[in-house]
Design a protein around this motif. Sequence first.
Motif: not given
Length: 460
Positions: A336-349, A446-452
């Motif tokens: 388990r980790f934390l994840r963030v991505s702008a994919y499918n959000t329609m947010e800019s920025p 710019k929608t790269t997915t990052y896991d922390i």
Amino acid sequence: MRSRFYTSLSILIVLCISCVNTDDFELPEPESLKDDFNGITTSISAVKGHYNIETKEIYTFQETDVFMEGYVISSDEGGNFYKKLVLQDKPENPTSGIQILVDDASLFNSYEFGRKLYIKLDGLSLWKNNGVMQLGIQNRGDVVVIPKALIEEHLIKSIKRENITPISLTLSEFSLAYANLYVQVEDVQFNKNLVRDAHIFSLAGESTDRYDAERQLESCIDGFTTMLSTSTYSDFKSMLLPKGSGSITGVLSRNFYDDHFVLILNSPKDLNFSSGSRCDPEFFTCGNETEMGVELLFEENFNAITNENMLDRKGWTNININGGKRFEDATLLGNRFLRVSAYNTMESPMEVWLVTPNINLDKSIEEVLTFEIKASFDNATILTVYITDDFTGNPRTTNWKLLDAQVPKGPSNQNGLIFKKSEFDISCFNGNVNIAFKYLGSAPDKTTTYDIDNVRVTGN
């Protein structure tokens, strides 16, 4: 006998004189000859005007004797272009460009860079594909390559071959108005995470690269970013990225999904990074001692975090500045980790901050910070990491110090991913410190997915 001697001597003298270079005898340059094409011509811009942006229907030219004229600005000699020619309307200060799809993988032999061409439009079809305008042959709802048997009928070579002058742009000036044009950008560099000594990336030779590999470029002028796109079938795919800064000349285009702009090289010689120094921001450091201490001062592996409330109760700050999507818990292969991505959000920025609780350093020395980051569906490096000893509770009003985190370059999927660990000497701090992970995405490009995962601070 003497007569024959003088005759031979006279012939020898004439031959010698004929070999002497003089200003009175020069071969005419083919480029200076007048173009003898006498057909009816039109411009690239006029041709593109036939495409209906609203209906997106393919337009086929029929019963016309009009030819489109343009200059070749692409070269497939190095394998970075495949079965296509890119034409622009003028050799200098062009205003419009287009791609011609052709069933030939060695076009550079016949249609050289700078060569003027006349394109017979009758029978060709126009559409917009992957964000750019293309001409070819219609086939069951698609536009495909002009077959070999019809190439010479549709592509007429002019005797003119001109020097092509690239348009000088900054990355912030990229727009569809310059798509399919030959451009040059100055004072750019590759993202630092691509050129670290431990692993300098190649143009397109990494194990995770598929089809067209992208490498992030950053402007030293305005801070904007774009991608250099290189085919994994190109002859120069294994060339390592230059560490410094410089200029790049190439064709401006769009990526396969029409998410963002890309630059495409004709040759690695179009990368001119010979003397420029880097323009990275100033990174904060206490020193270089990163050996883990014996005392664990802080640890979070997120195994017990299954919702936002649990993260809040532990003192974490997880905030989207514009009120949208934030870091979320995720699980992969039992971890388990934390994840963030702008994919499918329609947010800019999409600006999201994940800030640790207070970590007290008063009762320890030789403190070391470590954390792990994983990237996937990568289309830009958009994660940065900071530290502060004066967190106000508001990420935007806090005085942060930027850390040189090793933000990985991820593949375009999630296959074979691993976390990359960063280690920092933070021993020059006292009292409470906070670590922040800032995500600055922008859908859809710019929608790269990052896991922390595994945020730790140790000391002695």
